[in-house]
Design a protein around this motif. Structure first.
Motif, PDB file in Angstrom:
ATOM      1  N   ASN A 284       0.825  -1.208   0.000  1.00 15.53           N
ATOM      2  CA  ASN A 284       0.000   0.000   0.000  1.00 15.53           C
ATOM      3  C   ASN A 284       0.860   1.260   0.000  1.00 15.53           C
ATOM      4  O   ASN A 284       0.520   2.270  -0.623  1.00 15.53           O
ATOM      5  CB  ASN A 284      -0.926   0.004   1.221  1.00 15.53           C
ATOM      6  N   VAL A 285       2.009   1.198   0.714  1.00 22.63           N
ATOM      7  CA  VAL A 285       2.916   2.354   0.736  1.00 22.63           C
ATOM      8  C   VAL A 285       3.496   2.586  -0.653  1.00 22.63           C
ATOM      9  O   VAL A 285       3.575   3.732  -1.140  1.00 22.63           O
ATOM     10  CB  VAL A 285       4.038   2.142   1.783  1.00 22.63           C
ATOM     11  N   ILE A 286       3.914   1.514  -1.325  1.00 23.14           N
ATOM     12  CA  ILE A 286       4.495   1.646  -2.679  1.00 23.14           C
ATOM     13  C   ILE A 286       3.463   2.231  -3.633  1.00 23.14           C
ATOM     14  O   ILE A 286       3.774   3.116  -4.447  1.00 23.14           O
ATOM     15  CB  ILE A 286       4.979   0.274  -3.176  1.00 23.14           C
TER      16      ILE A 286
ATOM     17  N   MET B 257       3.026   5.894  -2.996  1.00 22.41           N
ATOM     18  CA  MET B 257       4.169   6.653  -3.503  1.00 22.41           C
ATOM     19  C   MET B 257       4.020   6.934  -4.991  1.00 22.41           C
ATOM     20  O   MET B 257       4.632   7.873  -5.523  1.00 22.41           O
ATOM     21  CB  MET B 257       5.466   5.886  -3.247  1.00 22.41           C
ATOM     22  N   GLN B 258       3.202   6.145  -5.622  1.00 24.12           N
ATOM     23  CA  GLN B 258       2.942   6.363  -7.051  1.00 24.12           C
ATOM     24  C   GLN B 258       1.752   7.294  -7.281  1.00 24.12           C
ATOM     25  O   GLN B 258       1.292   7.457  -8.401  1.00 24.12           O
ATOM     26  CB  GLN B 258       2.695   5.020  -7.731  1.00 24.12           C
ATOM     27  N   GLY B 259       1.239   7.876  -6.169  1.00 26.67           N
ATOM     28  CA  GLY B 259       0.166   8.863  -6.302  1.00 26.67           C
ATOM     29  C   GLY B 259      -1.228   8.312  -6.120  1.00 26.67           C
ATOM     30  O   GLY B 259      -2.212   9.003  -6.392  1.00 26.67           O
ATOM     31  N   GLU B 260      -1.382   7.077  -5.630  1.00 27.42           N
ATOM     32  CA  GLU B 260      -2.703   6.443  -5.500  1.00 27.42           C
ATOM     33  C   GLU B 260      -3.107   6.385  -4.034  1.00 27.42           C
ATOM     34  O   GLU B 260      -2.309   5.994  -3.178  1.00 27.42           O
ATOM     35  CB  GLU B 260      -2.658   5.020  -6.080  1.00 27.42           C
TER      36      GLU B 260
ATOM     37  N   GLU C  68      -7.245   0.422   7.194  1.00 32.17           N
ATOM     38  CA  GLU C  68      -5.949   1.063   6.905  1.00 32.17           C
ATOM     39  C   GLU C  68      -6.097   1.929   5.666  1.00 32.17           C
ATOM     40  O   GLU C  68      -6.562   1.466   4.627  1.00 32.17           O
ATOM     41  CB  GLU C  68      -4.879  -0.001   6.687  1.00 32.17           C
ATOM     42  N   VAL C  69      -5.678   3.197   5.807  1.00 32.53           N
ATOM     43  CA  VAL C  69      -5.764   4.150   4.706  1.00 32.53           C
ATOM     44  C   VAL C  69      -4.364   4.715   4.436  1.00 32.53           C
ATOM     45  O   VAL C  69      -3.687   5.157   5.368  1.00 32.53           O
ATOM     46  CB  VAL C  69      -6.736   5.298   5.026  1.00 32.53           C
ATOM     47  N   SER C  70      -3.937   4.667   3.184  1.00 34.69           N
ATOM     48  CA  SER C  70      -2.628   5.225   2.778  1.00 34.69           C
ATOM     49  C   SER C  70      -2.874   6.351   1.780  1.00 34.69           C
ATOM     50  O   SER C  70      -3.544   6.137   0.762  1.00 34.69           O
ATOM     51  CB  SER C  70      -1.749   4.133   2.140  1.00 34.69           C
ATOM     52  N   ALA C  71      -2.323   7.556   2.081  1.00 33.17           N
ATOM     53  CA  ALA C  71      -2.554   8.721   1.226  1.00 33.17           C
ATOM     54  C   ALA C  71      -1.200   9.342   0.840  1.00 33.17           C
ATOM     55  O   ALA C  71      -0.303   9.465   1.685  1.00 33.17           O
ATOM     56  CB  ALA C  71      -3.411   9.744   1.940  1.00 33.17           C
ATOM     57  N   PRO C  72      -1.026   9.705  -0.420  1.00 33.74           N
ATOM     58  CA  PRO C  72       0.238  10.318  -0.852  1.00 33.74           C
ATOM     59  C   PRO C  72       0.361  11.764  -0.330  1.00 33.74           C
ATOM     60  O   PRO C  72      -0.618  12.493  -0.256  1.00 33.74           O
ATOM     61  CB  PRO C  72       0.133  10.279  -2.377  1.00 33.74           C
ATOM     62  N   ILE C  73       1.605  12.140   0.046  1.00 38.25           N
ATOM     63  CA  ILE C  73       1.879  13.506   0.499  1.00 38.25           C
ATOM     64  C   ILE C  73       2.480  14.273  -0.684  1.00 38.25           C
ATOM     65  O   ILE C  73       3.526  13.875  -1.217  1.00 38.25           O
ATOM     66  CB  ILE C  73       2.861  13.506   1.679  1.00 38.25           C
ATOM     67  N   PRO C  74       1.810  15.331  -1.155  1.00 41.63           N
ATOM     68  CA  PRO C  74       2.338  16.056  -2.329  1.00 41.63           C
ATOM     69  C   PRO C  74       3.645  16.788  -1.989  1.00 41.63           C
ATOM     70  O   PRO C  74       3.877  17.179  -0.838  1.00 41.63           O
ATOM     71  CB  PRO C  74       1.218  17.051  -2.652  1.00 41.63           C
ATOM     72  N   GLY C  75       4.485  16.945  -3.019  1.00 43.49           N
ATOM     73  CA  GLY C  75       5.757  17.628  -2.831  1.00 43.49           C
ATOM     74  C   GLY C  75       5.582  19.139  -2.750  1.00 43.49           C
ATOM     75  O   GLY C  75       4.457  19.642  -2.855  1.00 43.49           O
ATOM     76  N   PRO C  76       6.672  19.864  -2.552  1.00 46.70           N
ATOM     77  CA  PRO C  76       6.597  21.329  -2.503  1.00 46.70           C
ATOM     78  C   PRO C  76       5.945  21.867  -3.766  1.00 46.70           C
ATOM     79  O   PRO C  76       6.243  21.419  -4.881  1.00 46.70           O
ATOM     80  CB  PRO C  76       8.063  21.764  -2.386  1.00 46.70           C
TER      81      PRO C  76
END
Length: 495
Positions: A137-139, A142-145, A158-166
């Protein structure tokens, strides 16, 4: 042991058997009631259980869906704050940490923040900080999903959310939140408990309804059964009316028809026995009178003696004829009677019958004519068929006019052969034509006895024709003559 003791013993056996029948019948109906109640309860239990499981399943899926959406919204908000405060590079932000602690407390969960190197930089449980997380789920995050997962066995989401960059460019990390679903499980358990109570109450109500329905179903059947049993003990004049259901109404109608038929058969049997007794007694009475007349006189002239003995001989012949005809009827009425079917030339058989009856016709000066339209071969019992035709032709001769005629014709088609016996005799009144095939029925009793009829000839003929799966009809005009038409299949059909 005297006779009274035998009678009492016999009565006791009858009463015991009656009680045994009642016990068996009551047991059968009791079992039927139990089955009806069980069926009704089962019919109610199945949809109740299906409804309960359906409601619980829907609630669970809906509750998990709402909880997942709620956690995803919280994660999305926090992920945006991570970018604003640069939390991945400095986890000392009090605002972010306060929000993470609040999220953990509210949902009784755990939050981990993972940087772009898959290293856990923040764990609210302080267990995995500094460790590498390479879960699927982490991988994917990391791909934006955004990924969510519900573990029913361990009761968590369990919820996995991507953190946007600057400035929103790329993915700088992942936020993973795991929250407990114990509240959902507790609610599900409560639903099952309350649903079980409701189903229990429903089962009690269904049981009561089943008792009422079983009684409503069994009661008419009990009445019908009682009425049927009463027939075995003697016919009753009561007509059965059980119209609770369509089926019981139909059963009542069928029972009433059967009872009517049995009564008719019983009346017919009683009438037949009475007629047989009368017919057999009449010749015996005549012989007794003639014999007593001879015994009471002394020095009886030879001429009178011979005359009386001749009359007695005639009565004996008449008695013998009645008994012979009765035996013929009994044999034909007997269930499963033997029938000897053979392929027979009907033309030749009719010629033999007429030849045998020719002396009777000559005594009355009656002309007999036979007409065959085509050769006919059929499958028949020669003895029974001959008996039927002989009775018809003999009646045509006996009940004819002097110098009259009898016409016998034979014809056939692809399926049946037809015999017509026509005469120029006295005819049969229209009111009597529906009864002439009944046993001992006579149109004119005095005339029939004068010519020696037993009243059984047409009954024998009809039974013999029916045995061959055939039919017989009569057409007559009083004073002009009578025509009997017989139709019999060429091929005997076994039913």
């Amino acid at each position: 042991m005297n006779r009274n003791m035998y009678i009492q013993s016999g009565e006791w056996v009858i009463i015991s058997r009656g009680k045994l029948r009642l016990k068996i019948r009551d047991r059968i109906f009791r079992n039927l009631r139990v089955r009806i109640i069980a069926i009704i309860m089962l019919a109610g239990l199945v949809p109740c259980l299906a409804a309960l499981f359906g409601i619980v399943t829907y609630y669970e899926s809906r509750a998990v869906e709402l909880r997942t959406a709620e956690i995803q919204n919280q994660c999305t908000i926090l992920c945006n704050q991570f970018s604003t405060y640069g939390y991945l590079s400095d986890t000392s932000s009090e605002v972010i940490n306060a929000n993470l602690s609040q999220l953990t407390d509210i949902y009784n969960g755990r939050v981990m923040v993972i940087d772009s190197q898959l290293t856990v930089v923040r764990d609210t449980y302080d267990l995995d900080e500094g460790k590498t997380d390479v879960s699927e789920n982490v991988i994917r995050s990391m791909q934006g999903e955004a990924v969510s997962y519900y573990d029913k066995k361990n009761n968590y989401i369990e919820v996995s959310a991507p953190i946007p960059g600057p400035e929103g460019e790329g993915i700088s990390g992942v936020m993973q939140a795991s929250v407990s679903t114990d509240t959902i499980e507790n609610t599900i358990a409560e639903l099952y408990t309350q649903g079980g109570v409701i189903i229990g109450i429903a089962m009690i109500l269904l049981a009561l309804a089943g008792v009422f329905a079983a009684d409503r179903v069994v009661r008419p059947l009990h009445r019908i059964t009682g009425a049927i049993e009463s027939v075995t003990e003697g016919y009753t004049d009561d007509v059965l009316h059980v119209e609770t259901f369509t089926e019981t109404r139909q059963m009542s109608e069928a029972f009433n028809k059967m009872l009517g038929r049995l009564k008719l058969l019983d009346e017919s049997r009683e009438e037949f026995v009475s007629n047989v007794s009368h017919e057999l007694k009449t010749p015996m009475t005549s012989m007794k009178v003639l014999a007593d007349s001879l015994l009471e006189q002394e020095n009886v002239p030879v001429e009178m003696y011979q005359e009386f003995m001749g009359d007695i001989a005639k009565e004996i012949d008449r008695e013998n004829q009645i008994i012979t005809d009765l035996l013929s009827l009994v044999k034909m009425d007997k269930t499963g009677q033997n029938i000897n079917i053979q392929s027979v030339n009907i033309n030749e058989l009719l010629e033999q019958i007429l030849k045998r009856l020719k002396p009777i016709a000559e005594k009355k000066n009656v002309e007999m004519v036979m007409e065959s339209f085509r050769p006919v071969t059929a499958e028949i019992d020669e003895t029974k068929f001959s008996l039927a035709v002989s009775n018809l032709v003999e009646n045509a001769i006996k009940y004819n006019m002097d110098n009259g005629w009898v016409h016998v014709s034979l014809n056939a088609d692809h399926k049946f052969f037809y015999i017509k016996v026509e005469d120029s005799g006295i005819g049969i009144p229209e009111k009597d034509q529906d009864h002439i095939f009944e046993r001992f029925y006579r149109v004119d009793k005095s005339h029939s006895r004068e010519i020696g009829g037993t009243g059984l000839g047409l009954a024998i003929a009809r039974n013999a024709v029916i045995v061959h799966r055939g039919s017989i009809k009569v057409h007559s005009i009083e004073g002009e003559g009578t025509t009997f038409t017989v139709r019999i299949p060429l091929t005997y059909v076994t039913v």
